[in-house]
Design an enzyme around this catalytic site. Structure first.
Site, PDB file in Angstrom:
ATOM      1  N   LYS A 174      -3.320  12.282   6.109  1.00 18.14           N
ATOM      2  CA  LYS A 174      -2.100  11.644   5.608  1.00 18.14           C
ATOM      3  C   LYS A 174      -2.490  10.350   4.896  1.00 18.14           C
ATOM      4  O   LYS A 174      -2.820   9.344   5.521  1.00 18.14           O
ATOM      5  CB  LYS A 174      -1.107  11.305   6.729  1.00 18.14           C
ATOM      6  CG  LYS A 174       0.262  11.014   6.117  1.00 18.14           C
ATOM      7  CD  LYS A 174       1.091  10.022   6.861  1.00 18.14           C
ATOM      8  CE  LYS A 174       0.875   8.596   6.524  1.00 18.14           C
ATOM      9  NZ  LYS A 174       1.286   8.144   5.186  1.00 18.14           N
ATOM     10  N   GLU A 249      -9.578   1.581  12.665  1.00 20.91           N
ATOM     11  CA  GLU A 249     -10.211   0.599  11.761  1.00 20.91           C
ATOM     12  C   GLU A 249      -9.084  -0.289  11.275  1.00 20.91           C
ATOM     13  O   GLU A 249      -8.249   0.146  10.483  1.00 20.91           O
ATOM     14  CB  GLU A 249     -10.857   1.312  10.566  1.00 20.91           C
ATOM     15  CG  GLU A 249     -11.937   2.300  10.924  1.00 20.91           C
ATOM     16  CD  GLU A 249     -13.199   1.639  11.431  1.00 20.91           C
ATOM     17  OE1 GLU A 249     -13.433   0.462  11.093  1.00 20.91           O
ATOM     18  OE2 GLU A 249     -13.923   2.284  12.187  1.00 20.91           O
ATOM     19  N   CYS A 283     -10.059  -5.088   4.032  1.00 19.28           N
ATOM     20  CA  CYS A 283     -10.066  -5.396   5.466  1.00 19.28           C
ATOM     21  C   CYS A 283     -11.172  -6.390   5.773  1.00 19.28           C
ATOM     22  O   CYS A 283     -11.057  -7.211   6.657  1.00 19.28           O
ATOM     23  CB  CYS A 283     -10.254  -4.123   6.262  1.00 19.28           C
ATOM     24  SG  CYS A 283     -11.682  -3.173   5.737  1.00 19.28           S
ATOM     25  N   GLU A 380      -3.886 -12.181   9.217  1.00 17.92           N
ATOM     26  CA  GLU A 380      -4.403 -11.529   8.014  1.00 17.92           C
ATOM     27  C   GLU A 380      -3.358 -11.626   6.891  1.00 17.92           C
ATOM     28  O   GLU A 380      -2.227 -11.193   7.070  1.00 17.92           O
ATOM     29  CB  GLU A 380      -4.709 -10.058   8.303  1.00 17.92           C
ATOM     30  CG  GLU A 380      -5.383  -9.358   7.142  1.00 17.92           C
ATOM     31  CD  GLU A 380      -5.610  -7.876   7.395  1.00 17.92           C
ATOM     32  OE1 GLU A 380      -4.659  -7.187   7.812  1.00 17.92           O
ATOM     33  OE2 GLU A 380      -6.733  -7.402   7.147  1.00 17.92           O
TER      34      GLU A 380
HETATM   35  P1  NAD Z   1      -0.446   0.362   7.375  1.00 12.54           P
HETATM   36  O1  NAD Z   1      -0.831   0.177   8.814  1.00 12.54           O
HETATM   37  O2  NAD Z   1       0.897  -0.033   6.947  1.00 12.54           O
HETATM   38  O3  NAD Z   1      -0.607   1.905   6.958  1.00 12.54           O
HETATM   39  C1  NAD Z   1      -1.816   2.609   7.080  1.00 12.54           C
HETATM   40  C2  NAD Z   1      -1.520   4.095   7.179  1.00 12.54           C
HETATM   41  O4  NAD Z   1      -0.893   4.343   8.435  1.00 12.54           O
HETATM   42  C3  NAD Z   1      -0.538   4.621   6.120  1.00 12.54           C
HETATM   43  O5  NAD Z   1      -0.900   5.931   5.779  1.00 12.54           O
HETATM   44  C4  NAD Z   1       0.792   4.599   6.855  1.00 12.54           C
HETATM   45  O6  NAD Z   1       1.725   5.510   6.334  1.00 12.54           O
HETATM   46  C5  NAD Z   1       0.364   4.991   8.251  1.00 12.54           C
HETATM   47  N1  NAD Z   1       1.219   4.508   9.326  1.00 12.54           N
HETATM   48  C6  NAD Z   1       1.885   3.346   9.397  1.00 12.54           C
HETATM   49  N2  NAD Z   1       2.547   3.247  10.551  1.00 12.54           N
HETATM   50  C7  NAD Z   1       2.281   4.378  11.249  1.00 12.54           C
HETATM   51  C8  NAD Z   1       2.671   4.882  12.534  1.00 12.54           C
HETATM   52  N3  NAD Z   1       3.479   4.190  13.327  1.00 12.54           N
HETATM   53  N4  NAD Z   1       2.203   6.074  12.927  1.00 12.54           N
HETATM   54  C9  NAD Z   1       1.368   6.786  12.144  1.00 12.54           C
HETATM   55  N5  NAD Z   1       0.983   6.382  10.915  1.00 12.54           N
HETATM   56  C10 NAD Z   1       1.428   5.183  10.477  1.00 12.54           C
HETATM   57  O7  NAD Z   1      -1.589  -0.376   6.545  1.00 12.54           O
HETATM   58  P2  NAD Z   1      -1.656  -0.600   4.975  1.00 12.54           P
HETATM   59  O8  NAD Z   1      -0.710  -1.692   4.624  1.00 12.54           O
HETATM   60  O9  NAD Z   1      -1.557   0.706   4.279  1.00 12.54           O
HETATM   61  O10 NAD Z   1      -3.166  -1.095   4.825  1.00 12.54           O
HETATM   62  C11 NAD Z   1      -3.553  -2.405   4.959  1.00 12.54           C
HETATM   63  C12 NAD Z   1      -4.191  -2.657   6.321  1.00 12.54           C
HETATM   64  O11 NAD Z   1      -5.290  -1.768   6.518  1.00 12.54           O
HETATM   65  C13 NAD Z   1      -4.769  -4.051   6.440  1.00 12.54           C
HETATM   66  O12 NAD Z   1      -4.424  -4.609   7.681  1.00 12.54           O
HETATM   67  C14 NAD Z   1      -6.268  -3.812   6.367  1.00 12.54           C
HETATM   68  O13 NAD Z   1      -7.030  -4.817   6.988  1.00 12.54           O
HETATM   69  C15 NAD Z   1      -6.408  -2.499   7.013  1.00 12.54           C
HETATM   70  N6  NAD Z   1      -7.663  -1.851   6.611  1.00 12.54           N
HETATM   71  C16 NAD Z   1      -8.676  -1.750   7.517  1.00 12.54           C
HETATM   72  C17 NAD Z   1      -9.883  -1.189   7.134  1.00 12.54           C
HETATM   73  C18 NAD Z   1     -11.029  -1.076   8.105  1.00 12.54           C
HETATM   74  O14 NAD Z   1     -11.933  -0.298   7.855  1.00 12.54           O
HETATM   75  N7  NAD Z   1     -11.045  -1.820   9.202  1.00 12.54           N
HETATM   76  C19 NAD Z   1     -10.052  -0.716   5.834  1.00 12.54           C
HETATM   77  C20 NAD Z   1      -8.997  -0.845   4.943  1.00 12.54           C
HETATM   78  C21 NAD Z   1      -7.796  -1.407   5.345  1.00 12.54           C
END
Ligand code: NAD
Length: 488
Positions: A174, A249, A283, A380
């Site tokens: 997804k 992650e 991230c 963040e």
């Molecule tokens: P997000 O948490 O809003 O969404 C990430 C994914 O999770 C999306 O596909 C979203 O639809 C899904 N999602 C959201 N809530 C969910 C739930 N309750 N159940 C299941 N799926 C759900 O994050 P974002 O805004 O898309 O990305 C930015 C974040 O990602 C930042 O905090 C960044 O630091 C982090 N990030 C971490 C890494 C790493 O490797 N540590 C890499 C890239 C981004």
């Protein structure tokens, strides 16, 4: 407008109720593609297909044949790298040159795990029991749900999908609702490579609909999630309640630590790349700059010269150095944090405002006089906003660096190898860069301490995360054992 379909059980199709979401160019705000807004029924269909595929031809394929299929995907990605880079920019607004570099590297991720597929070996421990032979088997855990964010869509997805398939698992991916087009393009490449139906499925839609359905379904054995810390914690709770494996992650607030004895030109370039590349939407962004007192002002001047002169604009233009923020919500969040930092008494030395043009552009922003207790140093932002904090000596730097809920990465700039080694041992971070920042390799495990996550992606650990270990004891003696005593 381009129209995309989801990929479930080897078939491209619309959402079951026909709904769609729009993909938007971050530098104009204009919609450029429609993607299906899947729901729980679509997630259910994909999980069903992935679950059935575990028992289909995929199970009987040799590990080497699985590797060959993954290698083929790598070849197709290499063929289509330029096209995929543009599609990624359309959605996330990162610089085209950055996404081109990512797409050129992407095949390596598939090649690496393709090579590992037939090196997954059990063991024969010397248990020392006459008449008995014992060995371990490593088996795929089952269906893996790969849930990914928008900032580096295909790279982050590859770090989940390639090791899972190499291990013999099946996958439901997804992608983020803000960047799904490239994942659906790659689904076509999996199809072209010849993966059996159901082995890899891509369901697009919202996190609280499709994502939630994947996390709750008992047929999903493992969840591999990349995203924000709050979402990750919510996912982890649901997974824990049904004892599903879950690797996370998550976010970061990584320190970039510059000692007075560092090569200051190199350090300035590394600090800028750590926070302003990808408009800080990384991230691993080095969003806290820790500078030793004696060089504080001079170093800040160097940074200012680079940041204030950076070319902000159209990410497709090769002369642009900083692009937009990806989503309107993220844009609003970054501006909120800038206001919070000003309210907390941090001194804005450059930027601190939006650009007067269409799209979601924020000027590269540096705050000086930040203390590690301020929200701008603890939370963040995920935008081009750097917080500068002073330190006295090594102990002080270490204390400030580790005083964070996050622990994803850290950078250390010094010419003293003793300092470098001591810092790398004591920093609480999954990745430590010495005299560089933002370097990654598929061969190096990546992940976080503390609120930055659990588990590691890439490297050998990534394939192990997708495997169950089974212990087999085989009796080849004729003796009948005493049934009332454990056989130790
Ligand atoms: P997000 O948490 O809003 O969404 C990430 C994914 O999770 C999306 O596909 C979203 O639809 C899904 N999602 C959201 N809530 C969910 C739930 N309750 N159940 C299941 N799926 C759900 O994050 P974002 O805004 O898309 O990305 C930015 C974040 O990602 C930042 O905090 C960044 O630091 C982090 N990030 C971490 C890494 C790493 O490797 N540590 C890499 C890239 C981004």
């Amino acid at each position: 407008m381009r129209d995309y379909q989801m990929f479930i059980n080897g078939v491209f199709r619309d959402a079951s109720d026909g709904r769609t979401l729009e993909s938007v160019h971050p530098w104009t705000g204009d919609a450029w593609a429609r993607i299906p807004r899947g729901d729980r029924a679509d997630a259910d269909a994909a999980i069903g297909a992935a679950h059935a595929a575990l028992r289909g031809p995929w199970r009987d394929l040799s590990a080497s044949a699985r590797g060959a299929l993954l290698r083929k995907v790598g070849d197709l990605l290499a063929r289509d790298a330029e096209r995929l880079a543009e599609i990624e920019v359309n959605d996330n607004g990162k610089l085209l040159i950055e996404m081109q570099a990512q797409m050129r590297y992407l095949p390596e991720v598939y090649y690496y795990f393709a090579g590992l597929a037939d090196k997954v070996e059990g063991s024969v421990p010397p248990i020392g029991r006459p008449g008995h032979f014992a060995y371990t088997r490593l088996e795929p855990v089952g269906v893996v749900a790969a849930i990914t964010p928008w900032n580096s869509p295909l790279m982050l997805a590859a770090s989940k999908i390639a090791p899972a398939l190499a291990a013999g698992c099946t996958v439901v991916h997804k992608p983020s609702e803000h960047s799904s087009a490239s994942a659906l393009e790659v689904a076509r490449l999996f199809d072209e490579a010849g993966f059996p139906p159901g082995v890899i499925n891509v369901v697009t839609g919202l996190g609280n609909e499709v994502g939630d359905a994947l996390v709750r379904d008992p047929r999903v054995a493992r969840i591999s999630f990349t995203g924000g810390t709050d979402s990750g914690k919510a996912v982890n709770q649901i997974a824990a309640a049904r004892l599903a494996r879950c690797d996370l992650e998550l976010g970061g607030k990584s320190p970039n630590i510059v000692f007075a004895d560092a090569d200051l030109d190199a350090a300035a370039s590394g600090v800028v790349s750590g926070i302003f590349a990808a408009s800080g939407q990384s991230c691993l962004a080095g969003s806290r700059l820790l500078v030793q007192d004696s060089i504080h002002d001079a170093f800040l001047d160097r940074l200012l010269a680079i940041a204030a002169g950076a070319v902000v604009g159209d990410p497709m233009d090769s002369t642009t150095q900083i692009g937009p923020v990806t989503t309107e919500a993220q844009f609003a969040k970054v501006l909120d944090y800038i206001a919070i930092a000003k309210g907390e008494g941090a001194r804005c030395v450059t930027g601190g405002e939006r650009l007067d043009r269409p799209g979601w552009f924020v000027r590269p922003t540096i705050f000086a006089d930040v203390t590690n207790a301020m929200r701008i140093a603890r939370e963040e932002v995920f935008g081009p906003v750097l917080s500068v904090i002073r330190f006295r000596d090594e102990q002080d730097a270490l204390r400030i660096a580790n005083d964070s809920n996050f622990g994803l990465a850290a950078g250390v700039w010094t010419s003293d190898m003793g300092t470098a080694f001591r810092m790398s041992e004591r920093l609480q971070a999954g990745t430590v860069w010495i005299n560089n920042y933002r370097m990654l390799s598929v061969m190096m495990p990546f992940g976080g301490y503390k609120d930055s996550g659990t588990g590691r992606e890439n490297g050998l650990e990534a394939i192990r995360a997708n495997l169950e270990t089974k212990s087999v004891f085989l009796n080849h003696s004729a003796a009948v054992a005493n049934p009332f005593v454990m056989k130790l």
